[in-house]
Structure formats: structure tokens, C-alpha cells
Write a protein that holds these residues in place. Structure first.
Motif, PDB file in Angstrom:
ATOM      1  N   GLU A   1       4.118 -28.320  38.897  1.00 20.67           N
ATOM      2  CA  GLU A   1       5.174 -28.890  39.730  1.00 20.67           C
ATOM      3  C   GLU A   1       6.509 -28.279  39.342  1.00 20.67           C
ATOM      4  OE1 GLU A   1       6.575 -32.892  38.689  1.00 20.67           O
ATOM      5  OE2 GLU A   1       4.788 -33.099  37.429  1.00 20.67           O
TER       6      GLU A   1
ATOM      7  N   SER B   1       7.019 -34.470  40.786  1.00 19.77           N
ATOM      8  CA  SER B   1       6.814 -35.915  40.662  1.00 19.77           C
ATOM      9  C   SER B   1       7.792 -36.558  39.695  1.00 19.77           C
ATOM     10  CB  SER B   1       5.386 -36.220  40.192  1.00 19.77           C
ATOM     11  OG  SER B   1       5.203 -35.842  38.840  1.00 19.77           O
TER      12      SER B   1
ATOM     13  N   HIS C   1       1.957 -27.951  47.628  1.00 22.45           N
ATOM     14  CA  HIS C   1       2.034 -29.409  47.802  1.00 22.45           C
ATOM     15  C   HIS C   1       2.657 -29.750  49.160  1.00 22.45           C
ATOM     16  CE1 HIS C   1       0.979 -29.376  43.630  1.00 22.45           C
ATOM     17  NE2 HIS C   1       2.143 -28.940  43.236  1.00 22.45           N
TER      18      HIS C   1
ATOM     19  N   LYS D   1       1.981 -31.778  51.327  1.00 22.71           N
ATOM     20  CA  LYS D   1       2.109 -33.209  51.630  1.00 22.71           C
ATOM     21  C   LYS D   1       2.824 -33.964  50.508  1.00 22.71           C
ATOM     22  CE  LYS D   1      -1.761 -33.324  54.849  1.00 22.71           C
ATOM     23  NZ  LYS D   1      -3.076 -33.926  55.203  1.00 22.71           N
TER      24      LYS D   1
ATOM     25  N   TYR E   1       4.379 -35.416  46.837  1.00 25.00           N
ATOM     26  CA  TYR E   1       3.858 -36.389  45.874  1.00 25.00           C
ATOM     27  C   TYR E   1       3.661 -37.690  46.637  1.00 25.00           C
ATOM     28  CZ  TYR E   1       3.532 -39.055  41.490  1.00 25.00           C
ATOM     29  OH  TYR E   1       3.112 -39.876  40.461  1.00 25.00           O
ATOM     30  N   PHE E   2       4.686 -38.495  46.805  1.00 32.97           N
ATOM     31  CA  PHE E   2       4.650 -39.599  47.764  1.00 32.97           C
ATOM     32  C   PHE E   2       6.032 -40.209  47.865  1.00 32.97           C
ATOM     33  CE2 PHE E   2       3.738 -41.757  43.743  1.00 32.97           C
ATOM     34  CZ  PHE E   2       4.504 -42.916  43.825  1.00 32.97           C
TER      35      PHE E   2
ATOM     36  N   GLU F   1       2.582 -46.315  49.181  1.00 31.57           N
ATOM     37  CA  GLU F   1       2.903 -44.894  49.187  1.00 31.57           C
ATOM     38  C   GLU F   1       2.785 -44.311  50.589  1.00 31.57           C
ATOM     39  OE1 GLU F   1       1.381 -46.470  45.502  1.00 31.57           O
ATOM     40  OE2 GLU F   1       0.055 -45.862  47.168  1.00 31.57           O
TER      41      GLU F   1
ATOM     42  N   VAL G   1       2.884 -40.432  52.663  1.00 33.44           N
ATOM     43  CA  VAL G   1       2.833 -38.977  52.536  1.00 33.44           C
ATOM     44  C   VAL G   1       4.206 -38.372  52.825  1.00 33.44           C
ATOM     45  CG1 VAL G   1       1.904 -36.886  53.609  1.00 33.44           C
ATOM     46  CG2 VAL G   1       0.374 -38.756  53.007  1.00 33.44           C
TER      47      VAL G   1
ATOM     48  N   ASP H   1      -2.541 -29.497  48.973  1.00 33.80           N
ATOM     49  CA  ASP H   1      -1.778 -30.487  49.746  1.00 33.80           C
ATOM     50  C   ASP H   1      -1.039 -31.486  48.877  1.00 33.80           C
ATOM     51  OD1 ASP H   1      -2.332 -29.470  52.211  1.00 33.80           O
ATOM     52  OD2 ASP H   1      -3.734 -31.040  52.820  1.00 33.80           O
ATOM     53  N   HIS H   2      -1.730 -32.060  47.882  1.00 29.30           N
ATOM     54  CA  HIS H   2      -1.205 -33.237  47.178  1.00 29.30           C
ATOM     55  C   HIS H   2      -0.967 -32.942  45.707  1.00 29.30           C
ATOM     56  CE1 HIS H   2      -1.978 -35.962  50.559  1.00 29.30           C
ATOM     57  NE2 HIS H   2      -3.113 -35.312  50.724  1.00 29.30           N
TER      58      HIS H   2
ATOM     59  N   GLY I   1      -2.924 -35.573  43.313  1.00 36.56           N
ATOM     60  CA  GLY I   1      -3.728 -36.421  44.179  1.00 36.56           C
ATOM     61  C   GLY I   1      -5.208 -36.264  43.860  1.00 36.56           C
TER      62      GLY I   1
ATOM     63  N   GLN J   1      -7.656 -27.440  41.793  1.00 32.38           N
ATOM     64  CA  GLN J   1      -6.257 -27.027  41.911  1.00 32.38           C
ATOM     65  C   GLN J   1      -5.858 -26.103  40.763  1.00 32.38           C
ATOM     66  OE1 GLN J   1      -3.897 -30.682  42.202  1.00 32.38           O
ATOM     67  NE2 GLN J   1      -3.514 -30.195  44.359  1.00 32.38           N
TER      68      GLN J   1
END
Length: 589
Positions: free
Chosen positions: A26, A37, A65, A67, A69-70, A82, A84, A147-148, A151, A160
Motif C-alpha cells: 500500500e 489503509s 486496489h 476498489k 480499502y473501504f 463498509e 467500496v 481490486d481490494h 480484502g 496478491q
């Protein structure tokens, strides 16, 4: 004797040979890109911003990423839900034409990269490559691998990490980047060492690797570990490793000693294949050496990027008095000579901006004259967000003593962290049940870059209450210090190095248990913080000034990146340079 004098050493005085590639799961790149995050990602972003400022030849790799973190939502009871955070990479980045592939569970997954150019103060560019598997030809599952952030389950995580570590290395080669040093920021990228070994062998069997092949890989790699919490070190079962990585790779990793207690341990893999490893604070270096006693682990204390986290009022004040701070953060030491009245006035403007943001988010109007504490970070049980409420009646008495007390909370719990979510609910419940008009507690939802900057600049005291020794470093208190905000904190992480009692803040003394440490926290509020704030504004301003001058001038990524450059990236070059300097001086003498 010659009248010429030898220049003092500086990073700029010798050109490093070779490119550094920085790998991090990240990175906080841009406030509009939800690619981080918390502290690890913000630290990574600040590192790259300072590398760009200093002209370090560096590139970076992370996952896209797409989508996020949230986005956090809290109801009246503090229940977290949460949402998206979808975003469009084309709004910020340029797609690279290169394509590479990685093998995941015997499937071939195609990966592309989006480039974000991070520009430093003098125009130097640090390119950040965000890896993306959302491509035609990949399966629906594989298209979602990037994506996440954090996640899914551990299967998703290991897949990942293949994309990040192995895919990132191959992407660097496909882009024609000739890298000399690979920096793994946490163990998420440790599989790049395996990819490096495969490249060293020219595609030959891993079983053919010699000690010299392994040493070639080690000579290229450095590693930073960020957590003393065991759960923070990624571990995967033998079954997962065989299924996702494949039998030959897993067998080699077992032989190389990357398994610990029957699990593939990514920290262990990184440590076995690096020539330099470090923790992120003096104390964390000690803890890391105890956790991994067979490895030499150094310590380079974290910092934060000063221009990013200094409030506008403080920046304007510094520009008027110490314009050189932008070039070299060590000049912040000269803040000790800024008139106290100007320090207090700059903070007052930052506090007004923070309280305006609180009002906009909650409708609650807080009093700018009332002592305001800040507590904001990723919500985890060891950080003890509820310690302030151990004795609610005593906290109310402290608020009465202070003529009012305001406490601002913020922080996200991981969607799967039920104990963390319970902590948020507990804090919100306590906030609703104080029974005193003099004690105001507000939990602000969706803690992110912009809110973090407002909080660390605008509160009067930054509070941190981790359970020792689980705070590796912590950086939010450093952001506060840059703005002249003192800390009231447990002596763990960076605060062991930053605390000068009554000068840069206050230490919460160790206790036998949580109740004892809460008692010590209340004692310090009653005996030191509240009296100074109420009765001695001039001395309070002096403390803000010393906090900025002493801690701001050290706990920054300008200093930190120079340490990485000299100790991790180019130590041989530094030695060579020192010898040249010594020889030149000897000739003159």
C-alpha cells in the motif's frame, strides 16, 4: 599547503550508481486515490515524496486496489459498516503498454501497470507503478486480484503477493528499468526474492541454485519490517504454498528456511534473502532482534513528509522565518527562535480549521478555547482506544478541573476485525454516557488523509496509548509534533526517542496492567497538562515551539530517506566516498 577546503559530506555530493525499486502493498499516493489503509501506506507515500524531493533514483511498485480499502460509516451506536471506494486509475495515472504474466495456482495471469509520476520540490520524478490484473483474458477471479487492499482471505492475500513481488520484478524488467537495489517494505513483497533467483538461474531449475546464486540475490535486497505483533507477519500453510505457488517453488522455500513452525513466513523469507534489514524505531529494532535472533536487524526510525503534514498556518510561519526548511528539514531546529506569540497564533488558526471541519461533519460546534485531545489511528485492540475511559468519573472531574475537555477520536477497524469494531462501539457508547456538559467526546467517521492532517495540526495534545511493546513506531504523533502539538503517550515506538518530559510532551509511565496505566494517564493530565494549558499560555507556547524544533527537525522522512540511502541502498558507495574525502584531506595537509 593548499588553501582549498574539502566539502563536508552530503548525499548530493556523490551520484549513487543504480536504481532503487521500492515495493509496498500500500502507498498513500494522492488523497483522491484510496490505495492505502493506514500508517504503513502513509509512511510509504511520505518516503517516496522525500525521495523525490532529494533526487534519489528510485521507482516504486504497488497494487492498483481499484476498489480501494473501504469508506467507513458509523451509526449512532458506533456500529461500523463498509462501502467500496471505487476509483478510476485513468483520472490519475498513465497506462503502460507493457504486459507481463505470473503463475497463480497453475493459471497464467496477465498483469499491466499504471504509472503515477510523483514530482519532488526540484522537479525530480519518482514513478510509481500500480499493478493491475483487470484485463481481458484473465478469469473473473484473477481480474479481481488487484481490486481490494487487504480484502478476502489468506488465499487471496498470497495470490496478491505473487502479483506484487514476482509480477513487480518482471514489470520492472519489461519496462527496461535496470534495478540495483530492491527495497521490500514489509514482507508482502518477499516473493520478489524468489523471482530474482529464478532470473539469476535464467529459467533453470531452482534446485540448481548455488550459494553464489543466493548471494547475488541477497546483495540486491534490503528489507524493512514494521510490526512486532505476530499477526502482522504474513504466514501461509504448506498446503496453500503448494497449491498457489507450486510444488517446486514451495520445496525450495522450505529448503531455504522460509518456513517457520510449519508455515511459510514472509518475514523469514525476506530476512533470509536480504543484505540489510531494519526495524522502524530504536525500540522496534531491539524487539525485532528478539523475535528473529539469527538475523542482524538495524533500526532506522520512521518520519513523516513535512510539507504534506504541516498545516498552512505553520508553513506560512516557517516560510517567513526559516525558508530553508523546505530544502533541509534539519533547519526546523531553528524554530526555537520563532516568537511564541506567532507559534500560538498559527496553531489557533489550525485549530479553528479543525473545529470547522468537525462542525461540517457532525453539526457539533466545539469551543476553540477548550483543551482538545486527539486520538486517531487504525483501530486494533493493542492500541487501547478505550484506555481514556477506564475511570469515566475521574475523566469528568478532569474536564471540570480544565473548565471543559474535548476529545476527538477517529480510526477504522479492518472489516474482519470484530474486536476492533467492538472498541469503536465502546468509545461511542462512552461518549454518549459521560453525563457532563463539560466533557465532549466525538468519534469522526472515515479517518483518512485529509482528516488526519486536520487532526494532527489542530488538536492541543496528541494521545497515544499502545500496549508495550507492540507499537513499532507510530507516525501520527510525528505529524502532530511538526505542527508544534505535544504528545501524551506511552513510552513505546518513536516516543521513546521523542519524549523530553515537559519539553516535547509527557510520558505515561508504565504500569502493571491497563488500570494502572490509565491511572498514570489521568495523573499526568491532572498534574501537568491541564495546569499548564490553563495557567501558563506563554509556557504552553514555549512547549509547542520546542516540540516543533526538537522533534519536527528529526522525525521527518527527509532525514529518514537520507539514512536509508547511506545505510541500506549505497553503503559501499558511502565508504568509497569517505575514502576519497580522507585522501583529499590528507593530500592537502
Amino acid at each position: 599547503m593548499s588553501t582549498n577546503t574539502t566539502k563536508p559530506f552530503s548525499y548530493e555530493s556523490f551520484p549513487p550508481s543504480g536504481l532503487v525499486a521500492y515495493f509496498s502493498m500500500e502507498i498513500a499516493i494522492n488523497p483522491g486515490m484510496p490505495t492505502y489503509s493506514g500508517g504503513l501506506g502513509v509512511l510509504a507515500g511520505d518516503t517516496l515524496r522525500s525521495a523525490a524531493d532529494l533526487g534519489v533514483p528510485l521507482i516504486a511498485f504497488t497494487l492498483l486496489h481499484r476498489k480501494g480499502y473501504f469508506r467507513q460509516h458509523l451509526d449512532e451506536a458506533g456500529q461500523q459498516t463498509e462501502e467500496v471506494q471505487a476509483w478510476n486509475p485513468a483520472d490519475f495515472c498513465t497506462e503502460e503498454p507493457a504486459r507481463i504474466t505470473v503463475s497463480v495456482e497453475d493459471r497464467t495471469v496477465t498483469v499491466r501497470a499504471w504509472r503515477y509520476d510523483l514530482e519532488g520540490r526540484s522537479g525530480h520524478i519518482v514513478p510509481i507503478y500500480l499493478l493491475d490484473t483487470d484485463l481481458d483474458g484473465n478469469s473473473g477471479w484473477d481480474r479481481g486480484l488487484t481490486d481490494h487492499l487487504y480484502g478476502g482471505d489468506t488465499n487471496y492475500r498470497l495470490q496478491q503477493e505473487i502479483v506484487l513481488g514476482m509480477g513487480g520484478l518482471r514489470m520492472a524488467n519489461a519496462l527496461g528499468r535496470h534495478v540495483n537495489v530492491y527495497h521490500m517494505n514489509e514482507g508482502h513483497a518477499a516473493l520478489l526474492t524468489l523471482a530474482l533467483l529464478e532470473s539469476q538461474l535464467g529459467g533453470g531449475p531452482l534446485g540448481a541454485a548455488t550459494d553464489s546464486d543466493l548471494q547475488v540475490v541477497r546483495n540486491k535486497c534490503v528489507f524493512t519490517t514494521h510490526t512486532p505483533v505476530p499477526a502482522g507477519h504474513d504466514r501461509f500453510s504448506t498446503e496453500q504454498a503448494y497449491r498457489i505457488l507450486g510444488g517446486e517453488r514451495t520445496a525450495r522455500l522450505q529448503k531455504f528456511g522460509a518456513f517457520h513452525e510449519g508455515l511459510l513466513n514472509m518475514t523469514m523469507l525476506a530476512l533470509r534473502f536480504c543484505r540489510y534489514a531494519n526495524g522502524v524505531a530504536m525500540q522496534h529494532g531491539k524487539v525485532s532482534r528478539e523475535m528473529f535472533p539469527e538475523f542482524p536487524i538495524d533500526a532506522i526510525t520512521n518520519g513523516v513528509h513535512a510539507p504534506t503534514w504541516l498545516s498552512d498556518p505553520v508553513q506560512h510561519m516557517l516560510d517567513a522565518h526559516i525558508p530553508a526548511w523546505r530544502r533541509d528539514n534539519l533547519f526546523l531546529r531553528n524554530a526555537i527562535d520563532i516568537p511564541v506569540g506567532e507559534v500560538l497564533a498559527a496553531h489557533a488558526r489550525a485549530k479553528d480549521a479543525l473545529l470547522a471541519e468537525v462542525a461540517a461533519r457532525t453539526g457539533l460546534m466545539l469551543n476553540p478555547r477548550v483543551l482538545t485531545l486527539g486520538f486517531a489511528r487504525r483501530v486494533a485492540t493493542y492500541k487501547r482506544a478505550n484506555l481514556l475511559f477506564t475511570d469515566p468519573e475521574r475523566l469528568v472531574r478532569i474536564a471540570e478541573q480544565a473548565g471543559g475537555l474535548q476529545i476527538l477520536y477517529a480510526g477504522k477497524a479492518h472489516p474482519q476485525d470484530e474486536p476492533g469494531k467492538a472498541l469503536i462501539r465502546e468509545v461511542v457508547e462512552r461518549a454518549h454516557s459521560t453525563g457532563s456538559d463539560l466533557l465532549k467526546v466525538v468519534y469522526l467517521e472515515n479517518y483518512a488523509w485529509d482528516l488526519g492532517a486536520a487532526l494532527t495540526a489542530g488538536v492541543d495534545v496528541w494521545v497515544n496509548t499502545p500496549r508495550r511493546p507492540y507499537e513499532a513506531s507510530g507516525t501520527s504523533g510525528m505529524k502532530a509534533a511538526l505542527n508544534g502539538v505535544p504528545s501524551l503517550s506511552i513510552l513505546d515506538g518513536w516516543w521513546i526517542e521523542g519524549c523530553i518530559e515537559g519539553v516535547t510532551g509527557w510520558a505515561i509511565e508504565d504500569g502493571a496492567d491497563d488500570a494502572a496505566e490509565a491511572h498514570n494517564l489521568y495523573n499526568k493530565l491532572e498534574s501537568a497538562v491541564v495546569p499548564l494549558y490553563l495557567q501558563a499560555p506563554e509556557k504552553w507556547g514555549q512547549m509547542m515551539r520546542t516540540t516543533l524544533a526538537f522533534n519536527g527537525s528529526y522525525f521527518n522522512t527527509n532525514r529518514m530517506v537520507k539514512q536509508y540511502t547511506r545505510n541500506a541502498y549505497y553503503p559501499i558507495k558511502l565508504v568509497e566516498h569517505a575514502r576519497v574525502e580522507e585522501a583529499a584531506y590528507a593530500d592537502q595537509v
